[in-house]
Enzyme design. Structure first.
Site, PDB file in Angstrom:
ATOM      1  N   CYS A 169       0.789  -1.255  -0.170  1.00 36.27           N
ATOM      2  CA  CYS A 169       0.028   0.130  -0.011  1.00 36.27           C
ATOM      3  C   CYS A 169       0.956   1.436   0.004  1.00 36.27           C
ATOM      4  O   CYS A 169       0.330   2.180  -0.595  1.00 36.27           O
ATOM      5  CB  CYS A 169      -0.919  -0.064   1.112  1.00 36.27           C
ATOM      6  SG  CYS A 169      -0.383   0.024   2.547  1.00 36.27           S
ATOM      7  N   ALA A 170       2.024   1.413   0.710  1.00 39.24           N
ATOM      8  CA  ALA A 170       3.020   2.545   0.626  1.00 39.24           C
ATOM      9  C   ALA A 170       4.078   2.328  -0.362  1.00 39.24           C
ATOM     10  O   ALA A 170       4.769   3.313  -0.178  1.00 39.24           O
ATOM     11  CB  ALA A 170       3.445   2.851   2.097  1.00 39.24           C
TER      12      ALA A 170
END
Length: 217
Positions: A169-170
């Site tokens: 996600c990051a």
């Protein structure tokens, strides 16, 4: 083919294929630890026909020896020694973990995602607790603090079987910073993306990545 590099830390599908091709080629050109096999590109197939773009990177058969033990060949042809050596190898087989690593493109996040699994010498898959024994101490700390956002288990997009994966996600955020800090030219970002990404992700799972992989050929 190759696609346009993206300056926001993401990667196009064409860019992923181009970067993967460059990584496979570069890996064979540099001096790599003999314990590591070659990265290979595995194309996906549609109705039995290999895709020209869709596929994933694979590094399979990475051996890790528990307790620092190594299996060495014995030149002595004495029968008793052979039996003794065979017994030692059998008793040590439980100390051997074999890992497979796959880098798959995420269409949702537009970044690469690392999938991996490990098994013992007898073929039995490793549990997360067993895998944790092979992780670097820094990764264990992160895992203890964010159990459900660091390493998760989900279906491999291409194999349709559960594999462990590092959450992505990051990824675009820190990849944007990494490419900027290393002053990677905008036009080179697609080709240099995977080596830079792997230098961070590899550390998280204890995968040794040669520094030469990031150097321009």
């Amino acid at each position: 083919m190759g696609g346009s590099p993206v300056g926001d830390g993401t990667l196009s599908l064409d860019g992923f294929k181009a970067s993967a091709t460059a990584l496979v080629k570069r890996w064979k050109e540099i001096e790599v630890d003999e314990s590591l096999p070659d990265w290979t590109w595995k194309p996906c197939s549609n109705m039995g026909v290999p895709s020209e773009v869709e596929g994933y990177l694979a590094l399979e058969g990475v051996y890790r020896y528990r307790g620092g033990s190594q299996i060495e060949e014995n030149d002595n042809s004495n029968g008793a020694d052979v039996v003794e050596c065979d017994t030692w190898v059998q008793s040590s087989s439980g100390n051997i973990h074999v890992y497979d690593f796959h880098v798959v493109y995420s269409h949702s996040y537009k970044v690469p995602v690392l999938y991996f699994q490990g098994h013992r010498s007898d073929g039995q898959l490793l549990t997360l607790d067993e895998i944790k024994q092979d992780l670097p101490s820094d990764s264990l700390k992160v895992l203890s603090e964010s159990k459900w956002t660091f390493i998760t288990r989900e279906e491999h997009p291409q194999l349709s079987r559960p594999w462990f994966t590092l959450h992505s996600c990051a990824t675009s955020d820190w990849m944007k910073l990494l490419l900027e800090e290393n002053k990677v030219a905008y036009e080179e970002q697609s080709l240099r993306y995977l080596p830079a990404w792997l230098s961070v992700v590899g550390q998280a799972v204890g995968l040794k990545i040669p520094l030469e992989l990031h150097c321009r050929p």
